[in-house]
Design a protein around this motif. Structure first.
Motif, PDB file in Angstrom:
ATOM      1  N   ASP A 102       5.181  14.131  16.701  1.00  0.00           N
ATOM      2  CA  ASP A 102       4.560  12.891  17.156  1.00  0.00           C
ATOM      3  C   ASP A 102       3.064  12.944  16.877  1.00  0.00           C
ATOM      4  OD1 ASP A 102       4.178  10.416  18.269  1.00  0.00           O
ATOM      5  OD2 ASP A 102       4.256  11.119  20.334  1.00  0.00           O
ATOM      6  N   ASP A 103       2.695  12.682  15.641  1.00  0.00           N
ATOM      7  CA  ASP A 103       1.291  12.682  15.219  1.00  0.00           C
ATOM      8  C   ASP A 103       0.771  11.253  15.335  1.00  0.00           C
ATOM      9  OD1 ASP A 103      -1.142  12.723  13.921  1.00  0.00           O
ATOM     10  OD2 ASP A 103      -0.437  13.927  12.232  1.00  0.00           O
ATOM     11  N   LYS A 104       0.021  10.980  16.376  1.00  0.00           N
ATOM     12  CA  LYS A 104      -0.485   9.627  16.653  1.00  0.00           C
ATOM     13  C   LYS A 104      -1.370   9.102  15.524  1.00  0.00           C
ATOM     14  CE  LYS A 104       1.238   9.511  20.875  1.00  0.00           C
ATOM     15  NZ  LYS A 104       2.606   9.135  20.991  1.00  0.00           N
ATOM     16  N   THR A 105      -2.116   9.980  14.853  1.00  0.00           N
ATOM     17  CA  THR A 105      -2.996   9.549  13.771  1.00  0.00           C
ATOM     18  C   THR A 105      -2.213   9.004  12.592  1.00  0.00           C
ATOM     19  OG1 THR A 105      -4.679  11.151  14.408  1.00  0.00           O
ATOM     20  CG2 THR A 105      -4.802  10.311  12.162  1.00  0.00           C
ATOM     21  N   SER A 106      -1.048   9.571  12.336  1.00  0.00           N
ATOM     22  CA  SER A 106      -0.278   9.158  11.157  1.00  0.00           C
ATOM     23  C   SER A 106       0.269   7.742  11.280  1.00  0.00           C
ATOM     24  CB  SER A 106       0.880  10.122  10.906  1.00  0.00           C
ATOM     25  OG  SER A 106       1.925   9.876  11.828  1.00  0.00           O
ATOM     26  N   GLY A 107       0.580   7.307  12.494  1.00  0.00           N
ATOM     27  CA  GLY A 107       1.175   5.992  12.666  1.00  0.00           C
ATOM     28  C   GLY A 107       2.598   5.901  12.139  1.00  0.00           C
ATOM     29  N   ARG A 108       3.235   7.042  11.874  1.00  0.00           N
ATOM     30  CA  ARG A 108       4.587   7.057  11.301  1.00  0.00           C
ATOM     31  C   ARG A 108       5.658   7.021  12.378  1.00  0.00           C
ATOM     32  NH1 ARG A 108       4.728   5.028   7.165  1.00  0.00           N
ATOM     33  NH2 ARG A 108       6.684   6.002   6.651  1.00  0.00           N
ATOM     34  N   GLU A 156      15.651   9.834  17.003  1.00  0.00           N
ATOM     35  CA  GLU A 156      14.471   9.022  16.700  1.00  0.00           C
ATOM     36  C   GLU A 156      13.910   9.509  15.374  1.00  0.00           C
ATOM     37  OE1 GLU A 156      10.520   7.449  19.142  1.00  0.00           O
ATOM     38  OE2 GLU A 156      11.794   8.998  20.019  1.00  0.00           O
ATOM     39  N   GLU A 157      13.592   8.559  14.472  1.00  0.00           N
ATOM     40  CA  GLU A 157      13.135   8.953  13.139  1.00  0.00           C
ATOM     41  C   GLU A 157      11.797   8.327  12.780  1.00  0.00           C
ATOM     42  OE1 GLU A 157      15.256   6.729   9.769  1.00  0.00           O
ATOM     43  OE2 GLU A 157      16.689   6.622  11.424  1.00  0.00           O
ATOM     44  N   LEU A 158      11.132   8.956  11.840  1.00  0.00           N
ATOM     45  CA  LEU A 158       9.864   8.448  11.335  1.00  0.00           C
ATOM     46  C   LEU A 158      10.123   7.194  10.496  1.00  0.00           C
ATOM     47  CD1 LEU A 158       8.363  11.854  10.168  1.00  0.00           C
ATOM     48  CD2 LEU A 158       7.750  10.581  12.219  1.00  0.00           C
ATOM     49  N   LYS A 159       9.106   6.344  10.374  1.00  0.00           N
ATOM     50  CA  LYS A 159       9.222   5.146   9.549  1.00  0.00           C
ATOM     51  C   LYS A 159       9.516   5.545   8.105  1.00  0.00           C
ATOM     52  CE  LYS A 159       5.312   2.901  11.076  1.00  0.00           C
ATOM     53  NZ  LYS A 159       4.292   1.877  10.893  1.00  0.00           N
ATOM     54  N   SER A 160      10.339   4.768   7.432  1.00  0.00           N
ATOM     55  CA  SER A 160      10.684   5.085   6.049  1.00  0.00           C
ATOM     56  C   SER A 160       9.924   4.218   5.049  1.00  0.00           C
ATOM     57  CB  SER A 160      12.187   4.935   5.824  1.00  0.00           C
ATOM     58  OG  SER A 160      12.584   3.618   6.108  1.00  0.00           O
ATOM     59  N   THR A 161       9.155   3.242   5.522  1.00  0.00           N
ATOM     60  CA  THR A 161       8.388   2.382   4.632  1.00  0.00           C
ATOM     61  C   THR A 161       6.901   2.623   4.832  1.00  0.00           C
ATOM     62  OG1 THR A 161       8.359   0.603   6.265  1.00  0.00           O
ATOM     63  CG2 THR A 161      10.154   0.581   4.664  1.00  0.00           C
ATOM     64  N   PHE A 162       6.123   2.259   3.832  1.00  0.00           N
ATOM     65  CA  PHE A 162       4.673   2.387   3.896  1.00  0.00           C
ATOM     66  C   PHE A 162       4.065   0.989   3.848  1.00  0.00           C
ATOM     67  CE2 PHE A 162       6.228   6.367   2.229  1.00  0.00           C
ATOM     68  CZ  PHE A 162       5.557   7.278   3.025  1.00  0.00           C
ATOM     69  N   ASP A 163       3.393   0.626   4.923  1.00  0.00           N
ATOM     70  CA  ASP A 163       2.798  -0.712   5.010  1.00  0.00           C
ATOM     71  C   ASP A 163       1.348  -0.688   4.581  1.00  0.00           C
ATOM     72  OD1 ASP A 163       5.243  -1.385   6.129  1.00  0.00           O
ATOM     73  OD2 ASP A 163       4.516  -1.059   8.170  1.00  0.00           O
ATOM     74  N   MET A 203       0.852  -1.179   0.000  1.00  0.00           N
ATOM     75  CA  MET A 203       0.000   0.000   0.000  1.00  0.00           C
ATOM     76  C   MET A 203       0.894   1.237   0.000  1.00  0.00           C
ATOM     77  SD  MET A 203      -2.937   1.189   2.704  1.00  0.00           S
ATOM     78  CE  MET A 203      -4.194   0.120   2.075  1.00  0.00           C
ATOM     79  N   GLY A 204       0.474   2.265  -0.676  1.00  0.00           N
ATOM     80  CA  GLY A 204       1.255   3.489  -0.766  1.00  0.00           C
ATOM     81  C   GLY A 204       0.889   4.496   0.314  1.00  0.00           C
TER      82      GLY A 204
END
Length: 148
Positions: A93-99, A141-148, A1-2
């Motif tokens: 830290d945007d909880k909605t994004s899940g990133r 600490e970094e944001l996720k780099s992949t999209f699941d 998923m993108g």
């Protein structure tokens, strides 16, 4: 998923810490690293080459005028000659994004200027803009780099 629209980080979900203490009155914050380059002419080329030979860090924060914090820092420098350096940490830290959470830590932050007095009859809310430089940066600490 993108990429999904909810993945995009909201700018309102940020926090800024000065020496570990939250700056609740922050309105906006930006820090940039700019590479220092020198021009390198190369025989046989019409286009100039460029060689990176260092970097510098600078930024600006805008604060709602609710404390005298910046005024005190600048007046203390004027009166004593001691130029303070600080550590700033910006947290997304945007909880909605899940990133996940992104933390960027700036070291040896030095404020360039601060408004020591200001009045504006037309302003509903006073603000102060504070430019600064910094000498080092980490990404603990970094944001996720992949999209699941």
């Amino acid at each position: 998923m993108g990429l999904r629209s909810r993945d995009v980080i909201s700018g309102k979900e940020g926090r800024l810490f000065l020496e570990g203490e939250e700056m609740a009155h922050i309105k906006s914050f930006e820090a940039n690293v700019e590479k220092n380059k020198e021009e390198v002419p190369i025989m046989g080329r019409r286009m100039m080459g460029h060689k990176t030979n260092g970097a510098s860090g600078a930024g600006t924060m805008t604060l709602h005028k609710v404390t005298s914090q910046m005024v005190k820092i600048m007046i203390n420098y004027v009166k004593t000659g001691v130029d303070p350096y600080f550590t700033l940490q910006a947290v997304l830290d945007d909880k909605t994004s899940g990133r996940g959470t992104e933390r960027v830590t700036l070291y040896e932050v030095n404020f360039d200027s601060a408004k020591v007095a200001g009045l504006d009859v037309e302003a509903a809310a006073l603000e102060e803009e504070v430019p600064f430089t910094f000498e080092d940066v980490d990404l603990p600490e970094e944001l996720k780099s992949t999209f699941d």
